[in-house]
Each structure stands twice: as C-alpha cells, then as structure tokens.
Design a protein around this motif. Structure first.
Motif, PDB file in Angstrom:
ATOM      1  N   PHE A   1     -38.815   1.252 -36.337  1.00 18.63           N
ATOM      2  CA  PHE A   1     -38.557   0.160 -36.753  1.00 18.63           C
ATOM      3  C   PHE A   1     -37.246  -0.604 -36.257  1.00 18.63           C
TER       4      PHE A   1
ATOM      5  N   TYR B   1     -35.321  -4.022 -36.471  1.00 17.64           N
ATOM      6  CA  TYR B   1     -35.229  -4.000 -37.865  1.00 17.64           C
ATOM      7  C   TYR B   1     -33.859  -3.483 -38.069  1.00 17.64           C
TER       8      TYR B   1
ATOM      9  N   THR C   1     -31.850  -0.876 -39.962  1.00 16.54           N
ATOM     10  CA  THR C   1     -32.102   0.445 -40.822  1.00 16.54           C
ATOM     11  C   THR C   1     -31.141   0.886 -41.466  1.00 16.54           C
TER      12      THR C   1
ATOM     13  N   THR D   1     -34.572  -8.345 -40.548  1.00 18.55           N
ATOM     14  CA  THR D   1     -35.575  -7.632 -41.272  1.00 18.55           C
ATOM     15  C   THR D   1     -35.082  -6.176 -41.399  1.00 18.55           C
TER      16      THR D   1
END
Length: 302
Positions: free
Chosen positions: A15, A20, A22, A85
């Motif tokens: 991801f 993204y 994390t 995200t």
C-alpha cells in the motif's frame, strides 16, 4: 526476534508503494517483541505505542478498545485532511489474557449463564472474557458507524489472532464441551486454532470495489475458513492488488487449492481434511515454505 531483523515484504509496503500513508498503533510497550523495530522493518511509516498516546483510558490496567477506536478514527481524519489515503493496522490489548477477577480492578463483570457446570475458576474466566467481547463489539460498532458516515471508501478487516486462554490444558473448553478442547485432532483438528475474521466496507467502498462480487471472486471455501497466512493476500486481491506482488499472487493461488494447512492437517478446496496431501498439494506447500524461507533469510527489500 530471529527472522524479522531487516526490511521485509508486507501489506504496509504494497500500500505504501501505491502512495498510501501507512501506520501501526498498539497500546503496549514498544520494546515488547521488538515491535518498535519490527513494524518499521515491515514498512510502517508511523508507529504509535503507549508512551506516545495522550491521556489513554484504562479499564483496570488495560487500555480500552473504546480509546483505541478514537485513535483510529482520528488517524483517518488526519490523513484525509492531509489529502492522503491510509493503510492502518491497530493491535488492541484490552481483552488479552489473563481472565482473572482482578483484571478490571474493582469492576465486577456480569456472570455469564451457561448450560454447562463450570468450576469457579472457569466461570470467572468466561465472565471476564465475555466482558472484553462486549467492549470489542462496541468498538466494532463505533468504527462501522463512523466509517458509514464517510464519503471516502473504507475497507475494515477485524480479526482475532487466537482463542482465549481458559485454564491450563484447555480446561475451560473441556468444561464447556467445545471442540477447541482438543488440540490433537478429533473431528475438527483446526478447532483449537480458529478465530473469526470480518470483512466490512462502507457504501463508498462497496461501490468502488463492487464488494459483493469481489468477495465472491475470492473463491473462499464453503466453511469460510482459511489459514492466517492467506489473510493479507486476500485483502490485496479484494482491493484489486492481487497481482502486484508475485509472492502474494502465489498465496492467493494456493489458497484456492489448499485453504487450510496446520500441524500436519490439510483442508482442500472440497472441504475434505486429510493428513496426506496430494502430490500437487504437497508441491504447493513445499514451494510456499521454500519461498518464505528465502524471503525471510535472503530477500532484499529497499
């Protein structure tokens, strides 16, 4: 301590490679199980442990699931506000053993009524464990209600890593007459090692993922049971990333042929359990073990 000692492949990295943010949260000490380094080696950009949490709420000496739900929601809001995200993983702590009368301090847990005759020790353990389950359920309700109100697509995976300790030699399971009382086989050799997992998404994710069809496309076995080693790969496939990594792609392929493998027992796609896998199944297991060993021992992740 033995094998997680440098950068390794993980969902954090998949991801993260997709842009993204994390993060990993855990309301315990960062030194325990070397977590302060382990999750960094797994690729988590941000880690938060108990010494970094502001005004943690306790039930007895345990940080509550309710408090952790608040941190998870705040992490989501902060990430959205930053225009990013998020891939986030929290390991809670409240309902961890031991399930003694003193677990929650002066608070007395309601008694659970059972049809079985339980010894005082096991009755107490069941009462205390059930209290933790109620609070975990409340946490899940909180999270699903919060994410239901969000316009961003959200997939939530909620699972336990093992069954509760209910006395030495699985005394509580024996008194309750549960299959998990046996660890040596019997009708269900996996009963003592089976914990639930829930996949849930909000309306935005259901539309983005075509969730019902995506779940069906996972080809989960009729009993819904898969080995834990497949869970991350299944999440990647569910979110359209099943082919990003050859390793995780192989795990998804293997899951369809051999959904469960543990302690010398194997469950095939047809639901049949055996101790003698076919030549094809044995080859898959060998390939998985060799590949995993290589990745842990020699694999290079930048």
């Amino acid at each position: 301590f033995r094998v997680v000692n440098r950068n390794l492949d993980s969902l954090f990295r998949v991801f993260g490679g997709d842009g993204y943010h994390t993060s990993f949260f855990h309301p315990g000490d960062d030194w325990f199980y070397n977590r302060e380094n382990v999750y960094r080696w797994f690729g988590a950009e941000k880690t938060v442990f108990i010494d970094q949490m502001e005004d943690p709420a306790y039930k007895g000496r345990w940080v509550t699931d309710d408090y952790m739900a608040g941190l998870i929601e705040q992490e989501f809001e902060d990430t959205v506000d930053a225009g990013e995200t998020l891939f986030h993983y929290t390991t809670t702590i409240q309902n961890h053993m031991s399930y003694t009368a003193e677990k929650y301090g002066d608070y007395v847990c309601p008694e659970v009524e059972t049809t079985a005759e339980l010894s005082p020790e096991i009755q107490t353990a069941v009462n205390v464990y059930a209290e933790g389950i109620r609070d975990a359920n409340a946490m899940l309700e909180d999270l699903t209600e919060f994410y239901s109100e969000q316009s961003e697509p959200v997939l939530l995976v909620f699972f336990g890593d093992h069954l509760p300790y209910l006395g030495d030699n699985r005394q509580g399971y024996a008194e309750l007459g549960l299959p998990a009382a046996s660890v040596t086989g019997g009708e269900d050799p996996f009963a003592a090692y089976t914990a639930p997992v829930l996949f849930w998404c909000n309306d935005a994710a259901a539309e983005a993922l075509d969730f019902a069809n995506a779940i069906e496309a996972l080809d989960l076995p009729a009993d819904g049971r898969i080995s834990a080693c497949y869970l991350g790969a299944a999440v990647l496939e569910l979110t359209g990333r099943g082919e990003v990594s050859p390793w995780f792609a192989f795990l998804n392929e293997m899951r369809r042929e051999l959904p469960v493998l543990h302690n010398g027992y194997y469950e095939g796609a047809d639901g049949e359990i055996t101790t003698e896998p076919t030549a094809e199944e044995a080859a898959l297991v060998s390939r998985m073990r060799c590949w995993a060993y290589y990745k842990l021992r020699y694999g290079v992740v930048k």
